[in-house]
Write a protein that holds these residues in place. Structure first.
Motif, PDB file in Angstrom:
ATOM      1  N   THR A 196       0.860  -1.217   0.139  1.00  0.00           N
ATOM      2  CA  THR A 196       0.002   0.108   0.049  1.00  0.00           C
ATOM      3  C   THR A 196       0.962   1.347   0.065  1.00  0.00           C
ATOM      4  OG1 THR A 196       0.065   0.078   2.399  1.00  0.00           O
ATOM      5  CG2 THR A 196      -1.747  -1.053   1.100  1.00  0.00           C
ATOM      6  N   ASP A 237       3.883   4.157  -1.694  1.00  0.00           N
ATOM      7  CA  ASP A 237       3.761   5.584  -2.473  1.00  0.00           C
ATOM      8  C   ASP A 237       3.386   4.924  -3.923  1.00  0.00           C
ATOM      9  OD1 ASP A 237       4.579   7.432  -4.114  1.00  0.00           O
ATOM     10  OD2 ASP A 237       6.587   7.702  -3.122  1.00  0.00           O
ATOM     11  N   ASP A 238       2.444   5.660  -4.400  1.00  0.00           N
ATOM     12  CA  ASP A 238       2.173   5.399  -5.788  1.00  0.00           C
ATOM     13  C   ASP A 238       2.869   5.915  -6.568  1.00  0.00           C
ATOM     14  OD1 ASP A 238      -0.384   3.936  -5.099  1.00  0.00           O
ATOM     15  OD2 ASP A 238      -1.627   5.881  -4.872  1.00  0.00           O
ATOM     16  N   GLN A 239       3.461   7.099  -6.638  1.00  0.00           N
ATOM     17  CA  GLN A 239       4.594   7.454  -7.461  1.00  0.00           C
ATOM     18  C   GLN A 239       5.724   6.554  -7.591  1.00  0.00           C
ATOM     19  OE1 GLN A 239       7.178  10.635  -6.288  1.00  0.00           O
ATOM     20  NE2 GLN A 239       7.687  11.143  -8.320  1.00  0.00           N
ATOM     21  N   LYS A 281       5.388   3.388  -7.095  1.00  0.00           N
ATOM     22  CA  LYS A 281       4.981   2.188  -7.821  1.00  0.00           C
ATOM     23  C   LYS A 281       4.758   2.403  -9.346  1.00  0.00           C
ATOM     24  CE  LYS A 281       2.392  -0.108  -4.261  1.00  0.00           C
ATOM     25  NZ  LYS A 281       0.826  -0.646  -3.709  1.00  0.00           N
ATOM     26  N   ASP A 282       4.175   3.739  -9.571  1.00  0.00           N
ATOM     27  CA  ASP A 282       3.995   4.189 -11.077  1.00  0.00           C
ATOM     28  C   ASP A 282       5.188   3.972 -11.625  1.00  0.00           C
ATOM     29  OD1 ASP A 282       1.379   4.267 -10.607  1.00  0.00           O
ATOM     30  OD2 ASP A 282       1.342   6.345 -10.659  1.00  0.00           O
ATOM     31  N   TYR A 316       3.550  -6.523  -3.266  1.00  0.00           N
ATOM     32  CA  TYR A 316       3.297  -5.485  -4.295  1.00  0.00           C
ATOM     33  C   TYR A 316       2.682  -5.967  -5.592  1.00  0.00           C
ATOM     34  CZ  TYR A 316       5.324  -2.608  -8.091  1.00  0.00           C
ATOM     35  OH  TYR A 316       5.335  -1.971  -9.380  1.00  0.00           O
ATOM     36  N   SER A 370      -1.083  -5.830  -5.079  1.00  0.00           N
ATOM     37  CA  SER A 370      -1.441  -4.559  -4.845  1.00  0.00           C
ATOM     38  C   SER A 370      -1.805  -3.975  -6.363  1.00  0.00           C
ATOM     39  CB  SER A 370      -0.792  -3.615  -4.256  1.00  0.00           C
ATOM     40  OG  SER A 370       0.364  -3.386  -4.970  1.00  0.00           O
ATOM     41  N   GLN A 372      -9.449  -2.668  -5.276  1.00  0.00           N
ATOM     42  CA  GLN A 372      -9.563  -2.143  -3.896  1.00  0.00           C
ATOM     43  C   GLN A 372      -9.944  -2.923  -2.924  1.00  0.00           C
ATOM     44  OE1 GLN A 372      -7.120  -0.315  -4.755  1.00  0.00           O
ATOM     45  NE2 GLN A 372      -7.635   1.718  -4.338  1.00  0.00           N
ATOM     46  N   GLN A 425      -7.692  -5.613  -1.775  1.00  0.00           N
ATOM     47  CA  GLN A 425      -6.247  -4.521  -1.149  1.00  0.00           C
ATOM     48  C   GLN A 425      -6.523  -4.304   0.410  1.00  0.00           C
ATOM     49  OE1 GLN A 425      -4.433  -1.855  -3.246  1.00  0.00           O
ATOM     50  NE2 GLN A 425      -5.075  -2.597  -5.181  1.00  0.00           N
TER      51      GLN A 425
END
Length: 179
Positions: free
Chosen positions: A89, A91-93, A95-96, A148, A151, A156, A159
């Motif tokens: 869960t 940092d989305d940045q 992950k991207d 990871y 996720s 959602q 998760q």
């Protein structure tokens, strides 16, 4: 982590989104410029080529991963708990950036693969320092990899129902330092 100028960041964000959504073939200089809402010349002012875009992406990824290693070492709950919690869960940045880099192929993919391997090694090194055993550290890293992956592919609802706290408690039994 220092932020690139706004126009540069818009271009990198467009490049990342195209890589994630459509793959490297679709991530042409023209497509990136169009998605960012700038001219091709505007893109080339900031990034002289697609290679420069790739390097910009990889540099952002490295910076984000270095910041994560620092956070991992300083985490009040401990490095292992931080690693596992953020694997599912985090940092989305980050992950991207990670997903976008993994979508690169051929020559770009080799450079991306080397950068991703270095990042994985950084996390592994902190885990080894923390648990004192390379085998246990690798096991924890693989559990994090599974979180990871889950996720990325899980919806959602799945998760949010992941029992991260219970998982961390179970993993704590693995990290008792050998005598």
């Amino acid at each position: 982590m220092s932020r690139p100028p706004v126009a540069r960041q818009k271009l990198l964000d467009a490049f990342i989104r195209i890589l994630i959504d459509e793959g490297e073939r679709a991530a042409t200089v023209e497509a990136v410029a169009a998605r960012a809402g700038v001219s091709k010349g505007g893109l080339l002012y900031h990034f002289g080529s697609k290679n420069a875009l790739v390097e910009g992406l990889l540099d952002l990824l490295s910076e984000a991963a270095e910041a994560d290693v620092v956070a991992m070492r300083a985490a009040p709950e401990g490095a292992v708990a931080h690693y596992l919690r953020t694997s599912g869960t985090g940092d989305d940045q980050l992950k991207d950036l990670y997903v976008a880099a993994s979508r690169l192929t051929q020559d770009h993919g080799r450079r991306a693969g080397e950068r991703l391997a270095a990042i994985e090694q950084g996390w592994y090194a902190v885990l080894v320092e923390t648990v004192g055993d390379p085998v246990r550290a690798k096991l924890i890293q693989l559990i994090g990899d599974g979180l990871y992956l889950n996720s990325i592919v899980a919806d959602q609802a799945a998760q949010s129902s992941t029992p991260t706290a219970e998982l961390i408690t179970a993993v704590d039994t693995l990290i008792v330092r050998p005598q």
